[in-house]
Enzyme design. Structure first.
Site, PDB file in Angstrom:
ATOM      1  N   LYS A 191       0.807  -1.224   0.000  1.00  0.00           N
ATOM      2  CA  LYS A 191       0.000   0.000   0.000  1.00  0.00           C
ATOM      3  C   LYS A 191       0.842   1.276   0.000  1.00  0.00           C
ATOM      4  CE  LYS A 191      -4.442  -1.247   0.229  1.00  0.00           C
ATOM      5  NZ  LYS A 191      -5.499  -0.717  -0.676  1.00  0.00           N
ATOM      6  N   SER A 222       0.988  -9.775  -0.621  1.00  0.00           N
ATOM      7  CA  SER A 222       0.770  -8.328  -0.602  1.00  0.00           C
ATOM      8  C   SER A 222       1.033  -7.666   0.738  1.00  0.00           C
ATOM      9  CB  SER A 222      -0.663  -8.019  -1.043  1.00  0.00           C
ATOM     10  OG  SER A 222      -1.606  -8.704  -0.235  1.00  0.00           O
TER      11      SER A 222
END
Length: 324
Positions: free
Chosen positions: A51, A301
């Site tokens: 992110k 991720s």
């Protein structure tokens, strides 16, 4: 649609501030996953999540006057941590709106960068962030529904193709669609023969249903252990990108999701969130269209999880096994 030039610009902009995370060959997982396994390790990225890429690209693209009052973001945790990191880097105030159920490890991570936390029911987080933006003049940094965010996340795809040009498939977790939208754009614009597969929880199949309907479907709130990917509707910017570039989307039932993290930790010695390792859970349970000879890169991720949570899941599974 995000262009290749925008992806390349984002890569240049981000390079001084992030890690170019490695692609690691994991032969020990081949038999379990039914393919030749590679991992793109964004769990070891700064802030322990991909992110930061989107947050950096967005906020470094903004004018100083847009940021002067500070920023606000709705987040399940990882986006908020990325925004808080960039806000500290740029010397601006950050307010992060998170669900009341957000794990402490993510709340503490956000606060470590000096951001203020506001908690609310998870289905209200975007509404609350929008109101704070209007009331205080904060710049709203959306977690996925923004071309600059998508381009930032897409730098993962550019790196991956450079690191593993012989890859056959790339498997990506899906929430709102910023990660898969960016990666799929990068992959299809540089190596169009490579397949991109998305994985989402069966209890929150917003892309599965939306792709079937040909339009964005809004789901009812539901709980999942995959707390980072519980968006109720595909992003307006993201959905047409996924329609164009993603080859398949598969779902994983709730009871199978923890298996990705537990297997990755026990066999691979790598710690990853349930929302991240859902891609491996899909492979473990035969839900991906892969063959033994396929070179498949799983995007890991995020790693913002307390290892004790994984251990608890493992203990729970053992308890069930003992009773059956």
């Amino acid at each position: 649609m995000v262009t290749l030039q925008e992806l390349q610009w984002a890569k240049e902009k981000l390079s001084p501030h992030i890690i170019e995370t490695p692609v690691v060959r994991m032969e020990i997982l081949d038999a379990l996953m039914g393919c030749r396994v590679y991992l793109k390790l964004e769990n070891i990225q700064r802030t322990n999540s991909f992110k930061i890429r989107g947050a950096l690209n967005k906020m470094l693209s903004m004018r100083p006057e847009e940021l002067k009052n500070g920023v606000v973001a709705a987040s399940s945790g990882n986006h908020g941590k990325g925004v808080a990191f960039v806000a500290e880097l740029l010397g601006v105030k950050a307010t992060i709106v998170v669900p009341e159920s957000t794990p402490n490890i993510k709340v503490e991570g956000i606060q470590s960068y000096g951001a203020e936390i506001v908690k609310c029911p998870y289905e209200k987080r975007h509404e609350v962030a929008g109101k704070l933006s209007l009331d205080h003049g904060y710049a709203l940094i959306h977690p996925y529904d923004d071309e600059a965010i998508i381009a930032g996340q897409g730098t993962i795809g550019l790196e991956l193709i450079e690191q593993l040009p012989e890859v056959d498939q790339v498997v990506v977790p899906i929430g709102g669609g910023g990660l898969i939208g960016g990666i799929a754009t990068a992959v299809k614009l540089t190596a169009p023969h490579v397949k991109v597969i998305g994985v989402e929880p069966a209890c929150m199949p917003r892309y599965t249903k939306s792709l079937e309907a040909g339009e964005r479907v809004l789901l009812e709130p539901a709980h999942s252990i995959a707390d980072a990917i519980l968006t109720l509707q595909p992003g307006a910017v993201n959905f047409p990108i996924v329609q164009k570039y993603v080859d398949h989307v598969v779902t994983v039932p709730e009871e199978e999701i923890p298996d990705g993290s537990t297997t990755l930790l026990t066999a691979g010695k790598i710690s990853a969130e349930f929302s991240s390792a859902i891609v491996l859970a899909a492979a473990l349970h035969g839900r991906l269209p892969v063959k033994p000879e396929d070179r498949v890169c799983f995007v890991i991720s995020g790693g913002n999880i307390d290892p004790a949570d994984i251990v608890r899941q493992m203990a729970g599974s053992d308890a069930v096994s003992d009773q059956t």
